[in-house]
Design an enzyme around this catalytic site. Structure first.
Site, PDB file in Angstrom:
ATOM      1  N   ARG A  95     -10.500   1.131  14.570  1.00  0.00           N
ATOM      2  CA  ARG A  95     -10.176   1.513  13.343  1.00  0.00           C
ATOM      3  C   ARG A  95     -11.173   0.912  12.571  1.00  0.00           C
ATOM      4  O   ARG A  95     -12.606   1.057  12.885  1.00  0.00           O
ATOM      5  CB  ARG A  95      -9.067   1.896  13.036  1.00  0.00           C
ATOM      6  CG  ARG A  95      -8.649   2.763  12.104  1.00  0.00           C
ATOM      7  CD  ARG A  95      -6.927   2.909  11.912  1.00  0.00           C
ATOM      8  NE  ARG A  95      -6.926   1.805  10.812  1.00  0.00           N
ATOM      9  CZ  ARG A  95      -5.599   0.950  11.433  1.00  0.00           C
ATOM     10  NH1 ARG A  95      -4.224   1.934  11.414  1.00  0.00           N
ATOM     11  NH2 ARG A  95      -4.995  -0.098  10.803  1.00  0.00           N
ATOM     12  N   LYS A 136       1.016  -0.985  -0.090  1.00  0.00           N
ATOM     13  CA  LYS A 136       0.028   0.183   0.283  1.00  0.00           C
ATOM     14  C   LYS A 136       0.980   1.394  -0.321  1.00  0.00           C
ATOM     15  O   LYS A 136       1.420   1.324   0.310  1.00  0.00           O
ATOM     16  CB  LYS A 136      -1.065   0.013   1.485  1.00  0.00           C
ATOM     17  CG  LYS A 136      -0.201  -0.139   2.484  1.00  0.00           C
ATOM     18  CD  LYS A 136      -0.800  -0.183   4.057  1.00  0.00           C
ATOM     19  CE  LYS A 136      -0.211  -0.400   4.928  1.00  0.00           C
ATOM     20  NZ  LYS A 136      -0.968  -0.684   6.268  1.00  0.00           N
ATOM     21  N   MET A 155      10.169  24.097  -0.512  1.00  0.00           N
ATOM     22  CA  MET A 155       9.862  23.108  -1.273  1.00  0.00           C
ATOM     23  C   MET A 155      11.135  22.265  -2.464  1.00  0.00           C
ATOM     24  O   MET A 155      10.815  21.096  -2.133  1.00  0.00           O
ATOM     25  CB  MET A 155       8.510  23.874  -2.018  1.00  0.00           C
ATOM     26  CG  MET A 155       7.651  22.575  -2.855  1.00  0.00           C
ATOM     27  SD  MET A 155       6.660  23.515  -3.536  1.00  0.00           S
ATOM     28  CE  MET A 155       5.702  24.373  -3.039  1.00  0.00           C
ATOM     29  N   TYR A 204      14.499  31.068   3.154  1.00  0.00           N
ATOM     30  CA  TYR A 204      13.265  31.613   3.639  1.00  0.00           C
ATOM     31  C   TYR A 204      13.864  32.381   5.025  1.00  0.00           C
ATOM     32  O   TYR A 204      13.875  30.939   5.558  1.00  0.00           O
ATOM     33  CB  TYR A 204      12.464  31.186   3.117  1.00  0.00           C
ATOM     34  CG  TYR A 204      11.633  30.634   2.154  1.00  0.00           C
ATOM     35  CD1 TYR A 204      11.843  31.925   1.045  1.00  0.00           C
ATOM     36  CD2 TYR A 204      11.731  29.390   1.176  1.00  0.00           C
ATOM     37  CE1 TYR A 204      11.691  31.626  -0.156  1.00  0.00           C
ATOM     38  CE2 TYR A 204      11.619  29.435   0.054  1.00  0.00           C
ATOM     39  CZ  TYR A 204      11.716  30.322  -1.061  1.00  0.00           C
ATOM     40  OH  TYR A 204      11.004  29.911  -2.268  1.00  0.00           O
TER      41      TYR A 204
HETATM   42  C1  LIG Z   1      -0.377  -1.844   6.991  1.00  0.00           C
HETATM   43  C2  LIG Z   1      -0.741  -2.637   7.521  1.00  0.00           C
HETATM   44  C3  LIG Z   1      -0.009  -4.085   7.867  1.00  0.00           C
HETATM   45  C4  LIG Z   1       1.646  -4.759   7.349  1.00  0.00           C
HETATM   46  O1  LIG Z   1       2.012  -3.266   8.637  1.00  0.00           O
HETATM   47  P1  LIG Z   1       3.581  -3.654   8.817  1.00  0.00           P
HETATM   48  O2  LIG Z   1       3.708  -2.749  10.848  1.00  0.00           O
HETATM   49  O3  LIG Z   1       3.905  -2.233   7.418  1.00  0.00           O
HETATM   50  O4  LIG Z   1       4.076  -4.979   8.654  1.00  0.00           O
HETATM   51  C5  LIG Z   1      -0.672  -5.533   8.481  1.00  0.00           C
HETATM   52  N1  LIG Z   1      -2.343  -5.128   8.301  1.00  0.00           N
HETATM   53  C6  LIG Z   1      -2.597  -4.169   7.728  1.00  0.00           C
HETATM   54  C7  LIG Z   1      -4.206  -4.401   8.223  1.00  0.00           C
HETATM   55  C8  LIG Z   1      -2.499  -3.033   7.339  1.00  0.00           C
HETATM   56  O5  LIG Z   1      -2.965  -2.066   7.090  1.00  0.00           O
END
Ligand SMILES: *Cc1c(COP(=O)(O)O)cnc(C)c1O
Length: 400
Positions: free
Chosen positions: A145, A47, A318, A270
């Site tokens: 969550r 991801k 930037m 800056y």
């Molecule tokens: C991102 C994620 C992981 C991986 O977590 P790490 O700590 O990077 O290994 C596992 N399960 C879910 C649901 C995640 O969103």
């Protein structure tokens, strides 16, 4: 392949700022993590563009090295992998909308079903497309969550159990404190999960662990583990066991695009927050917060110029930052390292993360699409991906 030759590749594409992504390190990390996973399948979590490393190239390398699936958070991330030709199973661990059911089914994505509406939409689409979609259900056991409470998860699973167009393949949960030394809440979550899983024991696959869970509590592996940060060669926190040795994958590098000597009283960047005594050699680095280098490192950050640590002077802009290279021989065009390298290098994701009060995860994930990724094997670039390349472009060996 020298750093200058690599920089030469970038010069055709972008400013001389690039992230080298070591695919051999990805493979070695996946193998180490697989060893730790035992018989559990390993999902490589790619991801957020593989935590900034490049989802397509890293995903392919992880699959080649023994991951059996890729994991993403959203359908659009999964579609990017499919468009690049990745055919392995892809688990979408985050929210999907019923409106995405057609794409989920067509692209054979394993969605996390979080509502009866989504389950129904996927079921109907799969029947229309003449197939059966695999889905997983997420149980919230204390992260509060994404996911369903135990009873809701059981009710949803039962309501989808006999659907003709889908198969509930997996049940999972996510741990809140797997990277902490105190494992009490980890076991509490696991017990809550197990109680739910027992009541839907017809679901064949259960998974709980992220990287920290895999490294510290392998007894919880079950059928599958979802591993992100470890694949990138970073440990989830200082508390997590380091018996499995992992190698950092990303090295953010640049060339100095200007070197000049400050006169007494000169100020840099800056707000004029740094003032020269006079005689300091200033190096200009084509990297700023637009590239994902945190502005909060203004006056605090440092880069590596050869073996010399060069402090960041004044405000990070930037597109640029300025370093003090008085104690180095470096000149214009010389390569430097901004982020990455082993813990203790001074610019590792861990150390810079600590300096700006965040975690290593965020340091690599921030690196923006403007920074070309150069994919390396055996110390040589094998593919490159710039801002305008939808996918990594293979560099035939003829290029050199
Ligand atoms: C991102 C994620 C992981 C991986 O977590 P790490 O700590 O990077 O290994 C596992 N399960 C879910 C649901 C995640 O969103």
């Amino acid at each position: 392949m020298t750093q200058n030759e690599i920089a030469g590749l970038v010069d055709r594409l972008a400013r001389p700022l690039w992230a080298e992504i070591d695919l051999d390190a990805v493979a070695a990390n996946v193998r180490a993590l697989r060893a730790q996973a035992g018989r559990a399948e390993l999902v490589a979590m790619v991801k957020a563009n593989a935590y900034g490393h490049g989802a397509v190239a890293v995903g392919r390398a992880a699959l080649e090295a023994g991951a059996s699936r890729l994991g993403v958070v959203s359908v659009d991330e999964a579609l990017q992998l499919r468009a690049a030709g990745v055919s392995a199973p892809i688990l979408v661990v985050g929210y999907s909308a019923p409106a995405q059911a057609a794409a989920i089914v067509r692209e054979r994505l394993t969605a996390t079903v979080n509502s009866f509406e989504l389950g129904q939409a996927i079921d109907a689409e799969a029947l229309r497309q003449g197939t059966i979609a695999e889905v997983h259900i997420k149980v919230d056991t204390g992260l509060n969550r994404f996911g369903l409470e135990g009873e809701e998860a059981i009710a949803l699973a039962e309501s989808l159990r006999n659907a003709a167009g889908l198969h509930v393949e997996g049940l999972f949960t996510h741990l809140a404190t797997a990277d902490e030394a105190d494992k009490a809440f980890v076991f509490q979550q696991f017990e809550a999960f197990r109680a739910v899983a027992e009541r839907v024991d017809w679901i064949p696959l259960r998974h709980t662990s992220n990287t920290a869970g895999l490294l510290d509590t392998p007894a919880l592996n079950q059928g599958m583990v979802r591993v992100g940060i470890g694949i990138y060669g970073l440990y989830p926190s200082p508390a997590v066991d380091r018996a499995q040795s992992l190698s950092p994958v990303m090295a953010l590098k640049a060339r100095l695009i200007r070197v000049h000597t400050a006169a007494p009283g000169d100020t840099v960047s800056y707000g004029r927050h740094w003032q020269a005594a006079g005689g300091e050699r200033l190096g200009l680095v084509p990297c700023g917060y637009g590239d994902g280098y945190p502005r909060t490192l203004s006056g605090k950050g440092r880069v590596l110029v050869g073996d010399v640590t060069a402090p960041v002077l004044g405000t990070i802009a930037m597109d640029h930052l300025v370093i003090d290279i008085t104690s180095s021989q470096a000149g214009e065009g010389d390569p430097i390292q901004i982020l990455g390298g082993p813990p203790g290098s001074g610019v590792s994701a861990d150390e810079l993360g600590t300096l700006c009060e965040t975690i290593n995860y965020e340091m690599t994930t921030r690196i923006s699409a403007r920074v070309p990724r150069i994919y390396m094997r055996a110390g040589k670039p094998v593919a490159i991906q710039g801002l305008n390349d939808p996918f990594p472009v293979d560099l035939g060996s003829a290029s050199f």
